[in-house]
Write an enzyme that holds these catalytic residues in place. Structure first.
Site, short mmCIF file in Angstrom:
data_model
loop_
_atom_site.label_atom_id
_atom_site.label_comp_id
_atom_site.label_asym_id
_atom_site.label_seq_id
_atom_site.Cartn_x
_atom_site.Cartn_y
_atom_site.Cartn_z
N THR A 33 32.10 44.02 -63.44
CA THR A 33 32.14 45.39 -63.96
C THR A 33 33.31 45.56 -64.91
O THR A 33 33.19 46.24 -65.94
CB THR A 33 32.25 46.38 -62.80
OG1 THR A 33 31.13 46.21 -61.92
CG2 THR A 33 32.26 47.82 -63.32
N ASP A 66 16.12 23.20 -64.60
CA ASP A 66 15.28 22.44 -65.53
C ASP A 66 14.56 23.37 -66.50
O ASP A 66 14.46 23.08 -67.70
CB ASP A 66 14.26 21.61 -64.75
CG ASP A 66 14.92 20.65 -63.78
OD1 ASP A 66 16.00 20.13 -64.10
OD2 ASP A 66 14.37 20.43 -62.68
#
Length: 362
Positions: A164, A231
């Site tokens: 934040t 992947d």
């Protein structure tokens, strides 16, 4: 997992729509080449596949691949080489042979882009990441020590309070529309969850003319275990990097990472929701969404095999129980192919001002 954009040798001219993918292969599920090939083909790439078995543990095979890549880049400097240095993970440690590590370190000098996780960044840079300062140092080390142009740091968990403070954007509307309403307890993101909860942050770092620029992307936390996510991410980064059909005001790497993250996060979310529905009917879902104690049982998390083996299985004599678990966690790459083809607007991120980050963290 090396991925190489290339035309077959001998090369008359570079074909930007052709990819050589050297990865592991599985018969079932979406890991390695099975996680990369179909998405790349969906985006219009012609994929040449070299399937390997336990490739990362075979030092001689890795040396052969490294030498072949070196020769190909010498023959055509325009080849784009994306390297996923698959060596281990946080909590798991090294899952390749120790003598593989030096070879991967040498291959960094061949790569245009690498897509490591936190464990691999620390291993390759030699720097333990304990803060944003040490993260900066690790990225700087990877760039400068290896003449490495781009690092797509797939993810690192950081407290929501810290994320934040970086003022990173929330997930895009195209992702939020896929979420159940009301928000489920297994989901946390910027603007959701407690300050001490952790969410994942991806960093896209580039080095040019002696200057490092880094973009950060805040990702939601989905409590579940799935294979092949890295992947798919690497393949999508390759697909969208300097793609002439992609128009963006972002630099090449942040643009590619932004597009890759949206595809991966959407597919991961759809897979998780589908898995919960299936697990709810099979009794395979187990505990611990965020904000609940470990002793409470909630059917909202798909655990790893290790976690499942630590509890008493409901069907210990079922020889297919592990196969069924794997099926629950298979990425829905084919079923959600429209998300791959569409591409969307990309995942929102922000360029970091490292001077300000260093000042705020002191």
């Amino acid at each position: 997992m090396p991925i190489l954009s290339v035309t077959p040798i001998p090369m008359a001219a570079l074909d930007p729509d052709r990819v050589l993918s050297i990865q592991s292969h599985v018969v079932s599920g979406y890991v390695g080449n099975r996680a990369a090939t179909f998405p790349l083909q969906t985006l219009g790439y012609d994929v040449d596949v070299v399937n390997t078995v336990q490739f990362s543990n075979h030092t001689e095979a890795l040396k052969v691949v490294a030498e072949q890549i070196r020769r190909m880049k010498e023959a055509n400097s325009e080849i784009l080489y994306v390297l996923d240095p698959v060596m281990g993970d946080m909590g798991t440690g090294l899952y390749v042979a120790q003598d593989v590590v030096p070879i991967y370190k040498e291959m960094l000098q061949l790569a245009d882009i690498i897509t490591p996780n936190q464990f691999e960044v620390e291993l390759l840079s030699g720097i333990n990441i304990t803060s944003l300062k040490t993260l900066h140092t690790a990225l700087h080390q990877l760039h400068t020590a290896n003449s490495l142009p781009h690092v797509a740091f797939s993810s690192i968990p950081l407290p929501i309070s810290l994320v934040t403070s970086l003022d990173l954007p929330s997930p895009p509307d195209s992702y939020l529309r896929l979420l159940p309403n009301p928000l489920p307890p297994w989901y946390d993101a910027v603007g959701v969850g407690q300050p001490e909860d952790e969410i994942l942050v991806c960093f896209a770092s580039s080095w040019k003319d002696g200057h490092m620029t880094t973009w950060a992307f805040a990702l939601p936390t989905i409590r579940g275990y799935f294979s092949g996510v890295g992947d798919l991410f690497s393949a999508m980064v390759l697909a969208h990097f300097n793609n002439p059909e992609s128009q963006s005001s972002l630099p090449p790497l942040p643009h590619a990472v932004s597009k890759a993250l949206l595809t991966v996060q959407q597919i991961l979310l759809r897979t998780h929701i589908h898995s919960l529905v299936q697990a709810g009917t099979s009794g395979s879902a187990t505990p611990r969404p965020l904000h609940h104690s470990a002793s409470e049982l909630h059917g909202s998390v798909i655990p790893s095999d290790v976690e499942l083996d630590e509890i008493n299985p409901s069907n210990p004599k079922d020889p297919k129980r592990k196969a069924k678990r794997m099926r629950l966690r298979e990425l829905r790459v084919v079923q959600e192919r429209s998300l791959i083809a569409d591409g969307g607007e990309g995942w929102p991120g922000k360029e970091l001002d490292w001077t300000t980050v260093h000042s705020d963290s002191t």
